[in-house]
Design a protein around this motif. Structure first.
Motif, short mmCIF file in Angstrom:
data_model
loop_
_atom_site.label_atom_id
_atom_site.label_comp_id
_atom_site.label_asym_id
_atom_site.label_seq_id
_atom_site.Cartn_x
_atom_site.Cartn_y
_atom_site.Cartn_z
N GLY A 1 -41.17 -14.18 30.56
CA GLY A 1 -41.66 -12.87 30.95
C GLY A 1 -40.64 -11.93 31.56
O GLY A 1 -41.00 -10.83 31.98
N SER A 2 -39.40 -12.33 31.65
CA SER A 2 -38.39 -11.40 32.15
C SER A 2 -37.17 -11.47 31.24
O SER A 2 -37.05 -12.37 30.42
N SER A 3 -36.29 -10.53 31.39
CA SER A 3 -35.16 -10.47 30.45
C SER A 3 -33.89 -10.02 31.17
O SER A 3 -33.94 -9.39 32.21
N HIS A 4 -32.76 -10.39 30.58
CA HIS A 4 -31.48 -9.88 31.06
C HIS A 4 -30.54 -9.87 29.87
O HIS A 4 -30.87 -10.37 28.79
N TYR A 5 -29.34 -9.31 30.04
CA TYR A 5 -28.53 -9.05 28.85
C TYR A 5 -28.02 -10.31 28.19
O TYR A 5 -27.72 -10.32 27.00
N LEU A 6 -27.93 -11.40 28.94
CA LEU A 6 -27.40 -12.60 28.32
C LEU A 6 -28.34 -13.15 27.26
O LEU A 6 -27.90 -13.71 26.26
N LYS A 7 -29.64 -12.97 27.48
CA LYS A 7 -30.59 -13.41 26.46
C LYS A 7 -30.32 -12.67 25.16
O LYS A 7 -30.29 -13.27 24.08
N GLY A 8 -30.11 -11.37 25.28
CA GLY A 8 -29.84 -10.59 24.07
C GLY A 8 -28.55 -11.02 23.41
O GLY A 8 -28.47 -11.12 22.18
N LEU A 9 -27.55 -11.28 24.24
CA LEU A 9 -26.25 -11.66 23.68
C LEU A 9 -26.35 -12.97 22.92
O LEU A 9 -25.80 -13.11 21.82
N VAL A 10 -27.08 -13.92 23.50
CA VAL A 10 -27.18 -15.22 22.83
C VAL A 10 -27.90 -15.09 21.50
O VAL A 10 -27.49 -15.66 20.48
N LEU A 11 -29.00 -14.33 21.49
CA LEU A 11 -29.72 -14.15 20.23
C LEU A 11 -28.85 -13.45 19.20
O LEU A 11 -28.83 -13.81 18.02
N LEU A 12 -28.11 -12.45 19.65
CA LEU A 12 -27.24 -11.74 18.73
C LEU A 12 -26.17 -12.66 18.15
O LEU A 12 -25.88 -12.64 16.95
N LEU A 13 -25.60 -13.50 19.02
CA LEU A 13 -24.58 -14.42 18.52
C LEU A 13 -25.18 -15.44 17.56
O LEU A 13 -24.52 -15.85 16.59
N CYS A 14 -26.41 -15.86 17.82
CA CYS A 14 -27.07 -16.75 16.84
C CYS A 14 -27.12 -16.08 15.48
O CYS A 14 -26.86 -16.71 14.45
N TYR A 15 -27.45 -14.80 15.48
CA TYR A 15 -27.53 -14.10 14.20
C TYR A 15 -26.18 -14.05 13.51
O TYR A 15 -26.08 -14.26 12.30
N ILE A 16 -25.14 -13.80 14.30
CA ILE A 16 -23.81 -13.71 13.70
C ILE A 16 -23.41 -15.05 13.09
O ILE A 16 -22.82 -15.12 12.01
N ILE A 17 -23.75 -16.13 13.80
CA ILE A 17 -23.39 -17.46 13.27
C ILE A 17 -24.14 -17.72 11.97
O ILE A 17 -23.58 -18.23 10.99
N ILE A 18 -25.42 -17.38 11.94
CA ILE A 18 -26.19 -17.61 10.71
C ILE A 18 -25.63 -16.75 9.59
O ILE A 18 -25.51 -17.20 8.44
N ALA A 19 -25.26 -15.51 9.92
CA ALA A 19 -24.67 -14.65 8.89
C ALA A 19 -23.37 -15.25 8.37
O ALA A 19 -23.10 -15.25 7.16
#
Lengths: 450, 454
Positions: free
Chosen positions: A402-420
């Motif tokens: 229920g809460s968020s910070h920038y590291l969560k976004g960064l990790v998800l983004l990096l997951c996408y880059i790895i999959i790409a």
């Protein structure tokens, strides 16, 4: 001189339905609100100089629809793409121009859907959004099915889900976290929970045919493909049932979970009245859908040549490039709302879109393929299903507190880059799989026809 | 009449030590575990008026006893299936008939065994009652597994136990949450998530013990030389699973009892009075008798399962994973739904999750150990599709229950997951013959197909 530019529309189209502030508000789903941030108020002063009233109305309508978005700069790509196709330019050019042309069209379709929702009331508006919210992906998928490119269908839809879950969500959480570093970023986790559960059900429906194909590969009989097909079709029916229940849940019984946050009204928010009339909205919608259909046909037809010419694999283009293009408007909107610390809307856009594709568009394609006599099953092979599983688990885990910070976004983004990156190096030849309906993948990455 | 009957029961069975516990309300409540409470719903109060007409005191008692035990449940309508099944076996009716009738007969028997366990718990005190429930709560599944082991049908053992876990986690829980959510649309539905968390953790441990032998088999590639290692790994894991289960019982009955107390703020008129309705020794003898009948019917079921599968055109897998558990769990299932309708989700969760944990961490490793003693090579490797389904089920259930609230959509999704898994096993017509010959390596493993690691 135009007294009130809105009035001619009221006269032309009949009175609007009673628009109290409340119904107007609830008609604005998260989806609609995010796209609205990309719009700009059209400047009526230019049009008001035209003497003839009817021409003035027509031009105002045109300006509102065509120029009402910052993405309108990309509109010239559409006639260029058509010209390129007609005059036999190089096929990769047709592909690229069609892709670019699709971006503003997708955004305009969402705008028109929202305008129509003003007239039809919030529930039908929600339903419209629930079915047509991803019209671009649906149209691309149908054309790919018509050309028997089942692999393109599967991978483009998979790519849309991955893009929504990892790219859109990741960049939004990242940018929102950086912009709101000192503030606490909270959102209502119940909406995220329901979407995560729906995505998990979709994952099950993809996982079982894949495991089934594995298990059947070892047995002596060749019953694997047939059974997988029956299982996929049955699962698709179940998925559509679940989606129907989800719509009932979202629009009727538990509506308050999905209300968009509207405490602080910015000057960005469009006022409650629609900008164009009902019938003109419908006409524009039909027209734009036809143009989307045309461009999608070009895209699907030229995808192999573009892949060969640019040295990328068709799977990379399908999974990474196509969804980025199709989602560009939603993406921008989600980021903007994250900047304003309105994470509920961002999550509504990203997760809602992913759920819609996973639980509505994919099973609908399977059913349509069934009707058309094409053998499309839910077995997206190992790497793709594995990426999907990890994405869903990562997102479900990320959003569960229920809460968020920038590291969560960064990790998800990096997951996408790895999959790409994974799909970038995966240079499997998809040509024969288009004919043979892809089956297993060995660890070397070569696709083997089932 | 009422108190003389009670006095007679006391005289017949010795003074029960039940009176000692009467002062402490908590202790009384503690003896009614969620499973007992849920099963008590399908009971009805027996009507003593019918019996009081009979003259002799002794005869009256016996008939009352009979009435209470045999007719004390709504499921009693299925009791005639038992003699029919025995008849069908003697007179050699079609084997599918024996199978179907035995299945039908097992349903009320399972419920009555739970009732009798609860009655005995009144006399032995809450802790032993809890222990009894912890071991015999799934007696039907245990007996079916034992008989399947004896007839060397390892896959029936594995898949019926797996199906019980799946049924408890997805079907029972899903339908309970669904109906509870629909019935309580306007209210908020909460439950204590700590109980759900403990059960999820246990299930995850069980999952690890299943996945390691499976991955071991795939990693080793070639089948036979390493089959012994998988067996040793499975047997070792089973011992540790039993240790974990003992710790869980200790946690549940002694140190953290308050986490597992069932919600009892408003007493319904449905519940039995605080005293037992039958005596200790009569309950005990009924229990022994019913267990014997369960054993008999289980032997029929396990013996005729292939014939039924061939005759009805569905695979043995499907019957083991889907049909058998639905039958075995019917009473708990109904009770769980009824408690969810009353918005007492803690009890529903206690039933469904507790049963799943018990099967996963007690019945399965116990079967492996018993097979070890009998010299049968049963391991924990349930093949790929089944382990995948189990893994997914545990993950989605753990995720669903981790926030402490519920709505009908959660029930819909869990139930639809079960439907999809059932559809998968329905179309799964992979022939099982080869697996029996190859000595229980799960589905056929042809290493040359190079499934994962070429």
């Amino acid at each position: 001189m135009a007294s009130n530019p809105d009035q001619p529309w009221l006269l032309e189209n009949g009175t609007l339905k009673g628009l109290t502030k409340e119904t107007g508000r609830t008609g604005r789903t998260a989806h609609n609100m995010s796209s609205s941030s990309l719009r700009k108020k059209s400047d009526r002063t230019l049009v008001s100089k035209v003497p003839c009233a009817l021409l003035r109305q027509f031009l105002a309508n045109l300006q509102e629809v065509l120029l009402g978005t910052k993405l309108a700069v990309l509109f010239p790509a559409i006639p260029l793409a058509i010209a390129a196709q007609c005059f036999g330019f190089a096929r990769p050019w047709v592909f690229a121009l069609s892709l670019i042309g699709l971006m503003p069209l997708a955004e305009r379709v969402s705008f028109l859907t929202e305008q129509i929702a003003y007239y039809t009331g919030p529930t039908v508006g929600g339903l419209l959004n629930a079915t047509c919210g991803n019209a671009t992906e649906l149209i691309i998928a149908i054309f790919a099915l018509a050309q028997h490119k089942v692999a393109v269908v599967k991978y483009s839809l998979l790519g849309s889900i991955l893009s929504n879950l990892l790219l859109v969500l990741g960049t939004s959480l990242f940018c929102g976290g950086i912009a709101n570093m000192k503030k606490e970023q909270k959102y209502d986790r119940r909406q995220a929970d329901v979407n995560s559960l729906m995505l998990l059900l979709a994952l099950l429906c993809h996982l079982l045919p894949m495991l089934f194909t594995f298990a059947a590969a070892g047995s002596s009989t060749g019953m694997g493909v047939d059974s997988t097909l029956h299982l996929s079709r049955a699962s698709s029916t179940v998925m559509l049932l679940a989606y129907a229940a989800y719509i009932v849940f979202q629009l009727w019984t538990h509506r308050e979970l999905f209300e968009a946050q509207e405490e602080a009204d910015d000057d960005d928010v469009v006022e409650e009245t629609p900008d164009i009339g009902f019938w003109s909205g419908i006409v524009w919608l039909v027209g734009m859908t036809a143009v989307i259909a045309l461009l999608s046909e070009y895209v699907v037809g030229t995808i192999e040549e573009a892949a060969d010419s640019w040295g990328l694999s068709v799977s990379f283009i399908s999974i990474i490039l196509l969804p980025i293009v199709g989602n560009a408007a939603e993406h921008a909107g989600a980021i903007i709302f994250a900047f304003k610390n309105k994470l509920d809307i961002t999550l509504g856009v990203a997760l809602g879109s992913a759920t819609q594709i996973a639980m509505f568009v994919v099973p609908l394609c399977v059913i349509i393929a069934w009707i058309m006599g094409i053998n499309m099953d839910l077995n997206f092979s190992v790497i793709e299903t594995g990426s999907l599983a990890l994405s869903i688990l990562a997102v479900a885990f990320t959003l569960q507190d229920g809460s968020s910070h920038y590291l969560k976004g960064l990790v998800l983004l990096l997951c996408y880059i790895i999959i790409a990156a994974c799909f970038f190096v995966n240079k499997s030849p998809l040509h024969q799989s288009n004919i043979l309906n892809p089956g297993l993948q060995t660890s070397t990455g070569a696709v083997r026809g089932a | 009449m009422e108190e003389s009957q009670e006095a007679l029961n006391n005289i017949e069975n010795g003074i029960s030590n039940y009176n000692k516990g009467l002062g402490n309300n908590k202790e009384i409540n503690g003896s009614k575990t969620p499973q007992n409470l849920s099963a008590s719903i399908v009971r009805k109060k027996s009507d003593p008026i019918l019996v009081s007409n009979v003259r002799f005191q002794m005869l009256r008692n016996i008939l009352n006893n009979l009435h209470e035990v045999v007719l004390g449940t709504k499921l009693a309508v299925l009791f005639p299936a038992i003699p029919l099944a025995i008849l069908a076996d003697f007179y050699h009716f079609g084997r599918p008939w024996i199978f179907a009738l035995s299945l039908l007969g097992l349903t009320p028997l399972a419920e009555r065994v739970s009732f009798l366990t609860e009655q005995i718990a009144y006399f032995t005190g809450p802790t032993v009652g809890g222990l009894l429930n912890a071991t015999c709560g799934n007696a039907t599944e245990m007996i079916i597994a034992f008989f399947a082991l004896r007839q060397n049908k390892i896959h029936v053992v594995k898949y019926s136990l797996l199906g019980s876990i799946l049924s408890n986690l997805l079907l029972v829980l899903g339908t309970s949450l669904l109906f509870g959510g629909l019935a309580n649309l306007k209210k908020e539905q909460r439950y204590d998530r700590k109980q759900a968390d403990v059960n999820s953790l246990l299930l995850l441990l069980g999952l690890l013990c299943h996945m390691l032998p499976l991955m071991f088999r795939y990693a080793s590639g070639l089948g036979n030389p390493f089959a012994i290692d998988t067996l040793q790994l499975s047997r070792t894991s089973s011992i540790f699973m039993l240790i974990a289960y003992v710790a869980y019982i200790f946690f549940q009955l002694k140190t953290h009892r308050q986490l597992f107390e069932s919600q009892e703020e408003d007493e319904d008129e449905d519940e039995d009075g605080e005293k037992a309705v039958i005596g200790f020794w009569s309950a005990f003898s009924w229990l022994v008798g019913m267990t014997i009948i369960i054993a008999l019917l289980s032997e029929y079921v396990v013996g005729t399962i292939e014939a039924a599968s061939n005759s009805w055109g569905i695979s043995v897998n499907f019957i083991s994973i889907i049909l058998l558990p639905i039958v075995g769990n019917a009473a708990e299932h109904a009770g769980s739904i009824i408690f969810a309708l009353k918005n007492k989700l803690d009890i529903s969760l206690g039933v469904a999750l507790g049963s799943a944990s018990q099967i996963s961490m007690f019945v399965v490793p116990l079967s492996v150990i018993v097979a070890w003693i009998m010299g049968i090579q049963m391991d924990l490797d349930f093949s790929l599709l089944e382990t995948g389904s189990l893994a997914f089920t545990i993950i989605i259930t753990a995720f669903t229950l981790q926030d402490g609230t519920s709505h009908y959509m959660k029930g819909v999704i869990l139930f639809l997951c079960y439907v999809v898994i059932a559809a998968c096993f329905f179309v799964d017509k992979i022939p099982m013959n080869e697996t029996i010959v190859l000595g229980n390596l799960g589905t056929v493993n042809e290493p040359s197909s190079g499934i994962l690691f070429a």
